[in-house]
Motif scaffolding. Structure first.
Motif, PDB file in Angstrom:
ATOM      1  N   PHE B 434       0.861  -1.185   0.000  1.00 27.69           N
ATOM      2  CA  PHE B 434       0.000   0.000   0.000  1.00 27.69           C
ATOM      3  C   PHE B 434       0.893   1.228   0.000  1.00 27.69           C
ATOM      4  N   SER B 435       0.945   1.911  -1.145  1.00 31.09           N
ATOM      5  CA  SER B 435       1.951   2.962  -1.288  1.00 31.09           C
ATOM      6  C   SER B 435       1.682   4.160  -0.366  1.00 31.09           C
ATOM      7  N   ASP B 436       0.427   4.362   0.054  1.00 28.70           N
ATOM      8  CA  ASP B 436       0.125   5.524   0.892  1.00 28.70           C
ATOM      9  C   ASP B 436       0.248   5.222   2.385  1.00 28.70           C
ATOM     10  N   VAL B 437       0.767   4.047   2.717  1.00 33.53           N
ATOM     11  CA  VAL B 437       0.838   3.674   4.121  1.00 33.53           C
ATOM     12  C   VAL B 437       2.287   3.729   4.617  1.00 33.53           C
ATOM     13  N   THR B 438       2.482   4.308   5.803  1.00 31.12           N
ATOM     14  CA  THR B 438       3.805   4.237   6.423  1.00 31.12           C
ATOM     15  C   THR B 438       3.687   3.464   7.725  1.00 31.12           C
ATOM     16  N   VAL B 439       4.777   2.828   8.093  1.00 34.62           N
ATOM     17  CA  VAL B 439       4.761   2.018   9.308  1.00 34.62           C
ATOM     18  C   VAL B 439       5.902   2.462  10.206  1.00 34.62           C
ATOM     19  N   GLU B 440       5.594   2.708  11.455  1.00 31.25           N
ATOM     20  CA  GLU B 440       6.621   3.208  12.366  1.00 31.25           C
ATOM     21  C   GLU B 440       6.612   2.396  13.649  1.00 31.25           C
ATOM     22  N   ARG B 441       7.833   2.039  14.090  1.00 32.00           N
ATOM     23  CA  ARG B 441       7.972   1.262  15.313  1.00 32.00           C
ATOM     24  C   ARG B 441       8.153   2.250  16.469  1.00 32.00           C
ATOM     25  N   VAL B 442       7.352   2.134  17.510  1.00 29.20           N
ATOM     26  CA  VAL B 442       7.497   3.076  18.625  1.00 29.20           C
ATOM     27  C   VAL B 442       7.752   2.326  19.929  1.00 29.20           C
ATOM     28  N   ASN B 443       8.391   3.006  20.871  1.00 32.28           N
ATOM     29  CA  ASN B 443       8.535   2.420  22.200  1.00 32.28           C
ATOM     30  C   ASN B 443       7.907   3.355  23.231  1.00 32.28           C
ATOM     31  N   PRO B 444       7.681   2.880  24.428  1.00 29.68           N
ATOM     32  CA  PRO B 444       6.937   3.678  25.411  1.00 29.68           C
ATOM     33  C   PRO B 444       7.579   5.038  25.652  1.00 29.68           C
ATOM     34  N   GLN B 445       8.912   5.083  25.610  1.00 30.26           N
ATOM     35  CA  GLN B 445       9.550   6.358  25.903  1.00 30.26           C
ATOM     36  C   GLN B 445       9.285   7.384  24.798  1.00 30.26           C
ATOM     37  N   GLN B 446       9.143   6.884  23.570  1.00 27.92           N
ATOM     38  CA  GLN B 446       8.775   7.812  22.498  1.00 27.92           C
ATOM     39  C   GLN B 446       7.370   8.355  22.718  1.00 27.92           C
ATOM     40  N   ILE B 447       6.520   7.498  23.243  1.00 29.69           N
ATOM     41  CA  ILE B 447       5.145   7.941  23.494  1.00 29.69           C
ATOM     42  C   ILE B 447       5.140   9.039  24.562  1.00 29.69           C
ATOM     43  N   THR B 448       5.891   8.805  25.639  1.00 29.58           N
ATOM     44  CA  THR B 448       5.878   9.820  26.688  1.00 29.58           C
ATOM     45  C   THR B 448       6.550  11.108  26.204  1.00 29.58           C
ATOM     46  N   GLN B 449       7.516  10.944  25.312  1.00 30.84           N
ATOM     47  CA  GLN B 449       8.131  12.160  24.760  1.00 30.84           C
ATOM     48  C   GLN B 449       7.107  13.021  24.030  1.00 30.84           C
ATOM     49  N   ALA B 450       6.125  12.330  23.446  1.00 31.62           N
ATOM     50  CA  ALA B 450       5.123  13.071  22.683  1.00 31.62           C
ATOM     51  C   ALA B 450       4.071  13.732  23.582  1.00 31.62           C
ATOM     52  N   PHE B 451       4.120  13.446  24.871  1.00 33.13           N
ATOM     53  CA  PHE B 451       3.171  14.115  25.778  1.00 33.13           C
ATOM     54  C   PHE B 451       3.452  15.617  25.813  1.00 33.13           C
ATOM     55  N   GLU B 452       2.432  16.344  26.223  1.00 35.36           N
ATOM     56  CA  GLU B 452       2.531  17.811  26.205  1.00 35.36           C
ATOM     57  C   GLU B 452       3.546  18.292  27.258  1.00 35.36           C
ATOM     58  N   GLU B 453       4.435  19.181  26.822  1.00 37.03           N
ATOM     59  CA  GLU B 453       5.442  19.743  27.738  1.00 37.03           C
ATOM     60  C   GLU B 453       4.775  20.756  28.684  1.00 37.03           C
ATOM     61  N   LEU B 454       5.400  20.990  29.833  1.00 37.32           N
ATOM     62  CA  LEU B 454       4.899  22.028  30.742  1.00 37.32           C
ATOM     63  C   LEU B 454       5.239  23.408  30.174  1.00 37.32           C
ATOM     64  N   THR B 455       4.444  24.397  30.567  1.00 35.34           N
ATOM     65  CA  THR B 455       4.770  25.769  30.160  1.00 35.34           C
ATOM     66  C   THR B 455       5.976  26.239  30.973  1.00 35.34           C
ATOM     67  N   GLU B 456       6.565  27.351  30.524  1.00 35.36           N
ATOM     68  CA  GLU B 456       7.714  27.922  31.243  1.00 35.36           C
ATOM     69  C   GLU B 456       7.404  28.077  32.739  1.00 35.36           C
ATOM     70  N   GLU B 457       6.217  28.623  32.974  1.00 37.86           N
ATOM     71  CA  GLU B 457       5.795  28.895  34.343  1.00 37.86           C
ATOM     72  C   GLU B 457       5.681  27.631  35.191  1.00 37.86           C
ATOM     73  N   GLU B 458       5.023  26.640  34.562  1.00 34.88           N
ATOM     74  CA  GLU B 458       4.849  25.376  35.274  1.00 34.88           C
ATOM     75  C   GLU B 458       6.202  24.718  35.550  1.00 34.88           C
ATOM     76  N   GLN B 459       7.074  24.843  34.550  1.00 37.88           N
ATOM     77  CA  GLN B 459       8.403  24.258  34.720  1.00 37.88           C
ATOM     78  C   GLN B 459       9.131  24.854  35.905  1.00 37.88           C
ATOM     79  N   GLU B 460       8.997  26.161  35.989  1.00 44.71           N
ATOM     80  CA  GLU B 460       9.661  26.858  37.090  1.00 44.71           C
ATOM     81  C   GLU B 460       9.110  26.391  38.433  1.00 44.71           C
ATOM     82  N   GLN B 461       7.779  26.235  38.437  1.00 41.95           N
ATOM     83  CA  GLN B 461       7.110  25.803  39.661  1.00 41.95           C
ATOM     84  C   GLN B 461       7.575  24.410  40.089  1.00 41.95           C
ATOM     85  N   MET B 462       7.810  23.535  39.115  1.00 41.64           N
ATOM     86  CA  MET B 462       8.161  22.147  39.410  1.00 41.64           C
ATOM     87  C   MET B 462       9.670  21.916  39.487  1.00 41.64           C
TER      88      MET B 462
END
Lengths: 362, 599
Positions: B434-462
């Protein structure tokens, strides 16, 4: 849900699986559950299943690790009445572990002999003869390139009749074939293999390995057609499981002498198996055969190849085009490094000489 | 000195014992051998006279304390000279190409076959008449190897043979009329000549040509399925006609209605020249055909010496391939003509089909869309996955999938479990087709990397919490991060990769092995996995984590992060190492102490 039920559920899934990474992973999960509940009895039998599945799916290091756990529990608890396992329950698996132990150059020669002696002690204690012990001693000596020792232990092995803990007939016959090939007695190896080639002896790994062992001897003796025939038959048997990565390397080597394009195809298809295997001696032979193949390609004026290497491969690039010369360099370095590690451990020059032997066919 | 040549003397009694008790698996086979002799004699007669109507008659006569069985055929019969030649020399067989017939016309070897009768009888009486001679002969053989032969005063009217056996002590069970009938149907149920049985009172025909052996172009579906049910006791999903010109093989493969263990070979019922050879043959179909059970008849394959399976030679291999093609073609056609039934078969036998698809591109194309996979959204076929997205994410390791599945669906992320057998390989092949299909292997750490980062403010707080917590977890080879993700009920997510899990299992094993084996483990631990870290990703959406970040009590923060870590391990079913167990035993107490002090 009670933890035994959780384990039952996992075992239900395993029931219809052949030995594979998937089966090993499920058993690991079940073992983790048993371990976290300190259920030693259950954990022991699950590990026995795992050792079996791991041994026959190309995960032999995992088998070794869990085996050490089992032996220790046997020593601690075999006399305790509430546990059902005894020392007898680890004797068969001990052979698998020792069969593979020389494959890691980081394990010292002394440790290997200590393991052999430990196995011998346990076999004697439980009333079994030493045929398996001699066989393993011979095999390890072959792997280290110690010819006199190999001959000595082979003769001792032949004097012992098979008993309950001896390998199956097909495996023993295959071992004889391997032994004669080690001695470079190719005619004898081929005639010894006859019952296997006729389909009269077989098991889960035979004739798979035997076919691959015989490719080069047949080729050397000019029996080209027979070699091609068992190459085809043999490849069909081994192409589905990374357990056979060593056998694959023999196919790659043989084909690079007679049909380098086909050799390249097999190399491409199974590179990851050779690259990821933790059995270092298998990796060595996979790389060495691949090196011969690449050098043959280069002789035929192939400058580049296109293939999908995994991203973790150090030469990886996105367009998938690779200079043959660059690859040759990489494989050459790898086999030299591995050979040195083995030869240092073995206190021989067997691996170094093996490289020379292979490369003289280029 | 003259060299003389001598012959071995063979003790026939010993030979018979050897053959009858070691070659054959049960005394029951004497019925098979009787039927075989009769069948061979009839076939020889038909060769002389194609219009000959062969039949076999078996009668059981019960007297006070013994049974006699009489098996009669109207085949060629033997002359006196032939009796001496064929019945007196073991291994010599009238079927070998004597009587002018082709070798393959005969299934048995008379001499040896007859010996099996000594398993149940101490005497074999044979009365036989051949058209080549005016006399009818009576031959009586004993297990010690002696025999007598004489002319019968009143000759039989037509050619044929009658064999009489008298039951041996403790073998009477094999002469019971019901047993004899059962054995005749079992071995000879497909024979092309009528077999009539009688107990002196009633007569009945025991065989019939089954529907699949009738030479018809179209088999009646219901009848074929009924036949399968009768033979195997199972209601099958469907059937596939089997045919191979090589070996002259015909048969039916029935599709099993339930999942089968692919590690166990399925056993098939096979006939040779319409005589049952085995119910447990494993070698007529290719290995991947574990989703069917078949019944076949071969007219031109070689049996093993015990006649209980086919001999493995090249011919058999060709037959295997031919029959394999029949199965393959059926599936290809069915996919086009009967999608419903096709899907039903795929749903049950997908494991078998996955193996097939990996070996054969054409089948891959045909099947892949219908094959089911486990995803973070539930079980989906590839077709359903495509409807969702064309960028396929999968993880090849079961343990990693488990970690991912807990959060992936909450992030509306479709991840496929490639940890089951063949799945990763099948997924990897998708882009080839299927020429329009791509396949990607992921691991859990890649998934967590894709989670939303904290804002500058939140980062400072934490910030101070993160620094302290990360340092605290160092000794457990674990890194700490704080991000935002769903669901907010999960306070912290423990994720590992293959290497860290493997390393962890070695470390844990070492704690439970003796010194010698620990040193072995030390020397085989691959250096590549020793520097890999697990990860604990704390969820900023979770109120507890926010509170932890704002407290100034560093001792409490330290304790809390260790407990979060251990809790995450327990959730993932990771057995605890000794230092982690200490957290459980002492950390919780400290927490209680801290709380009571605060109050």
């Amino acid at each position: 849900m009670d933890y035994t039920q959780q384990i039952e559920e996992i075992l239900d899934k395993i029931y219809d699986l052949p030995n594979s990474d998937a089966k090993v992973a499920l058993l690991e999960e079940a073992i983790r559950i048993a371990d976290s509940q300190s259920d030693i009895e259950q954990a022991f039998w699950l590990r026995k299943d795992l050792i079996d599945a791991a041994t026959f799916s190309g995960n032999k290091l995992k088998a070794l690790i869990h085996f050490t756990w089992c032996v220790t529990q046997v020593d601690k608890y075999a006399e305790v009445e509430k546990y059902n396992f005894t020392e007898e329950d680890i004797l068969w698996e001990y052979k698998w572990v020792l069969d593979n132990v020389a494959a890691y150059p980081t394990i010292s020669k002394q440790k290997i002999y200590e393991l052999l002696e430990d196995m011998k002690r346990r076999y004697t204690k439980n009333g079994y003869n030493l045929r398996p012990y001699y066989k393993l001693y011979c095999n390890i000596s072959m792997e280290m390139g110690e010819k006199e020792k190999a001959i000595h232990y082979y003769e001792l092995m032949q004097k012992e009749k098979p008993d309950f803990n001896s390998d199956c007939k097909a495996c023993d016959k295959n071992f004889e074939v391997d032994y004669y090939i080690f001695l470079k007695e190719y005619e004898k190896a081929i005639s010894t293999a006859k019952p296997i080639l006729d389909g009269k002896m077989k098991c889960a790994e035979i004739p798979h390995f035997t076919y691959s062992y015989l490719l080069f001897p047949l080729h050397t003796l000019g029996k080209h057609e027979e070699a091609m025939e068992i190459q085809q038959k043999g490849y069909r048997l081994i192409s589905q499981s990374k357990e056979f990565v060593l056998a694959l390397s023999r196919h790659i080597f043989f084909l690079s002498l007679v049909d380098v394009k086909k050799s390249l195809t097999i190399f491409k298809k199974h590179f990851l198996w050779g690259y990821e295997t933790l059995q270092i001696s298998n990796k060595f032979f996979y790389y060495l055969s691949s090196l011969v193949m690449l050098k043959k390609l280069s002789q035929e004026n192939t400058k580049t190849i296109t293939m999908q290497f995994p991203e973790i491969f150090s030469l990886y690039n996105e367009n998938g085009k690779y200079e043959v010369a660059t690859l040759i360099n990489w494989f050459e370095q790898e086999v030299q490094t591995l050979a040195q590690a083995f030869d240092e451990r073995n206190e021989t020059e067997y691996y170094k000489k093996t490289i020379q032997e292979y490369l003289q066919y280029v | 000195m003259n060299t003389e040549s001598h012959r071995f003397k063979v003790n026939l009694g010993g030979m018979i014992d050897l053959l009858s008790n070691h070659l054959y698996s049960s005394p029951k086979v004497y019925i098979r051998e009787l039927l075989q002799n009769a069948t061979d004699a009839i076939r020889a007669k038909i060769n002389q006279n194609p219009n000959h109507q062969g039949n076999i008659f078996v009668e059981v006569i019960e007297t006070k304390d013994e049974f006699t069985i009489m098996a009669e055929d109207n085949g060629v019969g033997l002359t006196e000279e032939e009796i001496h030649r064929f019945l007196a020399i073991i291994g010599e067989s009238s079927k070998r190409n004597e009587l002018g017939e082709a070798k393959q016309d005969f299934i048995g070897r008379f001499g040896i076959g007859l010996l099996s009768c000594f398993m149940v009888s101490n005497e074999i009486t044979l009365i036989t008449h051949s058209e080549k001679s005016p006399h009818t002969m009576k031959w009586i053989g004993k297990p010690d190897g002696t025999y007598t032969i004489e002319k019968v005063p009143t000759p039989l009217q037509h050619s044929g043979t009658k064999i009489y056996l008298r039951s041996k002590k403790e073998r009477e069970e094999y002469f019971q009329y019901e047993t004899v009938k059962e054995l005749i149907s079992y071995y000879g149920g497909l024979l092309p000549f009528p077999i009539i049985a009688s107990n002196g009172k009633q007569k009945e025909q025991l065989n019939d040509v089954p529907v699949w052996l009738q030479e018809k172009n179209l088999l009646p579906r219901i009848e074929v399925l009924e036949y399968g049910k009768k033979i195997f006791g199972t209601e099958f999903l469907d059937y596939i006609p089997l045919h191979s010109a090589v070996g002259s093989v015909n048969g039916i493969a029935y599709i099993l209605p339930h999942k089968v263990n692919i590690a166990v070979k399925s056993k098939h019922r096979v006939y040779l020249k319409r005589m049952l050879l085995s119910e447990e043959s494993e070698n007529v179909l290719p290995e991947w055909a574990f989703f069917v059970k078949c019944i076949i008849n071969a007219n031109d394959l070689r049996p093993t010496a015990s006649r209980e399976d086919f001999y493995e030679d090249e011919k058999l291999q060709t037959v295997q391939e031919e029959l394999g093609n029949c199965l393959r073609n059926y599936l290809v056609t069915l996919a086009k003509t009967d999608t419903l039934r096709f899907r039903k078969i795929v749903a049950i036998h997908y494991l078998s089909i996955k193996t097939l698809a990996l070996q054969d591109d054409e089948l891959y194309k045909l099947f892949i869309k219908y094959l089911p996979f486990e995803t973070s959204f539930g079980e989906y076929t590839i077709e359903e996955i495509f409807q969702h997205k064309k960028n396929i994410l999968y993880t090849p390791i079961l343990d990693e999938y488990r970690q991912i599945a807990r959060v992936a669906s909450a992030q509306s992320m479709l991840v496929i479990n490639g940890g089951y057998i063949y799945d990763a390989e099948l997924l990897e092949k998708l882009p080839e087709f299927f020429s329009d299909v791509t396949v990607e292997r992921v691991n859990p750490q890649q998934i967590t990397q894709a989670f939303e980062e904290l804002t500058e403010e939140e980062q400072e707080q934490m910030f101070s919490f993160i620094t302290l917590a990360d340092k605290t977890l160092q000794k457990y080879l674990c890194r700490l991060e704080v991000k935002r993700f769903q669901p907010k009920e999960i306070a912290a997510l423990y994720s590992t990769n293959e290497e860290t899990t493997f390393f962890r299992s070695i470390e844990q094993t070492k704690e439970q092995t003796n010194e010698f084996f620990t040193s072995i483990l030390d020397s085989v631990t691959p250096s590549s996995i020793q520097s890999s870290y697990a990860q604990l990703c704390c969820n900023y959406n979770n109120p507890l984590i926010q509170k932890l970040g704002t407290t100034t009590d560093t001792k409490f923060q330290k304790l809390a992060v260790e407990i979060l870590y251990v809790q995450a391990l327990l959730l993932g079913h990771y057995p605890l190492k000794n230092n982690e167990l200490t957290i459980l035993s002492t950390g919780l107490l400290q927490l209680l102490e801290w709380k009571t002090k605060e109050n």
